[in-house]
Design an enzyme around this catalytic site. Structure first.
Site, PDB file in Angstrom:
ATOM      1  N   HIS A  19       0.836  -1.203   0.000  1.00 36.52           N
ATOM      2  CA  HIS A  19       0.000   0.000   0.000  1.00 36.52           C
ATOM      3  C   HIS A  19       0.869   1.250   0.000  1.00 36.52           C
ATOM      4  O   HIS A  19       1.982   1.238   0.520  1.00 36.52           O
ATOM      5  CB  HIS A  19      -0.863   0.080   1.268  1.00 36.52           C
ATOM      6  CG  HIS A  19      -1.925  -0.947   1.352  1.00 36.52           C
ATOM      7  ND1 HIS A  19      -3.232  -0.671   1.079  1.00 36.52           N
ATOM      8  CD2 HIS A  19      -1.876  -2.255   1.666  1.00 36.52           C
ATOM      9  CE1 HIS A  19      -3.947  -1.774   1.234  1.00 36.52           C
ATOM     10  NE2 HIS A  19      -3.151  -2.749   1.583  1.00 36.52           N
ATOM     11  N   GLU A  49       3.804  -0.714   3.775  1.00 34.74           N
ATOM     12  CA  GLU A  49       3.332   0.641   3.493  1.00 34.74           C
ATOM     13  C   GLU A  49       4.532   1.487   3.077  1.00 34.74           C
ATOM     14  O   GLU A  49       5.603   1.391   3.673  1.00 34.74           O
ATOM     15  CB  GLU A  49       2.713   1.271   4.747  1.00 34.74           C
ATOM     16  CG  GLU A  49       1.510   0.537   5.291  1.00 34.74           C
ATOM     17  CD  GLU A  49       0.203   1.003   4.701  1.00 34.74           C
ATOM     18  OE1 GLU A  49       0.200   1.938   3.871  1.00 34.74           O
ATOM     19  OE2 GLU A  49      -0.834   0.436   5.067  1.00 34.74           O
TER      20      GLU A  49
END
Length: 143
Positions: free
Chosen positions: A49, A122
């Site tokens: 992400h 992330e």
């Protein structure tokens, strides 16, 4: 992350609908088939992400009752920290927040056996911090 129908696909891993979440349903079925195949050793699941507010790269991992498994799970993020200047182990966290229960990391972490590790990687949309708080290095196409 959101489907064309507006669903946050990273919250429907527990029970994806073949109609409303067809890609998620298909990926989940494939992972389960791979897991049940004795010829395949499924060692990692990494959901990637971009993060809109935090800097650097970092990971989310699961918490396990088995301390040895928990410690083994921390090895991969520690190796990333040693080998990637934009990765922050101090920003990495291991949790089992209820709001994250439908994520791939949480769902598969409970489904797969103790030789499989599930993470969310992330990475900041913008930059990483190198050194002090005022030394942001922007991500660019060239770098």
């Amino acid at each position: 992350r959101c489907s064309l129908m507006g669903f946050d696909l990273n919250r429907h891993w527990a029970n994806p609908s073949p109609w409303a979440h067809p890609t998620l349903h298909g990926v989940k079925q494939l992972i389960i088939e791979m897991y049940n195949n004795p010829k395949i050793n499924l060692e990692f699941y990494i959901d990637i992400h971009a993060h809109s507010t935090m800097m650097n790269g970092f990971m989310y991992g699961n918490i396990f009752e088995d301390e040895e498994r928990f410690q083994r799970q921390a090895v991969f993020p520690k190796l990333l920290c040693q080998n990637a200047e934009d990765f922050s182990y101090s920003s990495t966290s291991f949790n089992r927040d209820a709001v994250k229960a439908g994520t791939g990391r949480r769902f598969l972490g409970g489904l797969l056996n103790d030789t499989s590790y599930c993470y969310t990687l992330e990475v900041s949309f913008y930059s990483y911090i190198l050194g002090g708080p005022n030394s942001a290095v922007p991500y660019t196409e060239e770098a």
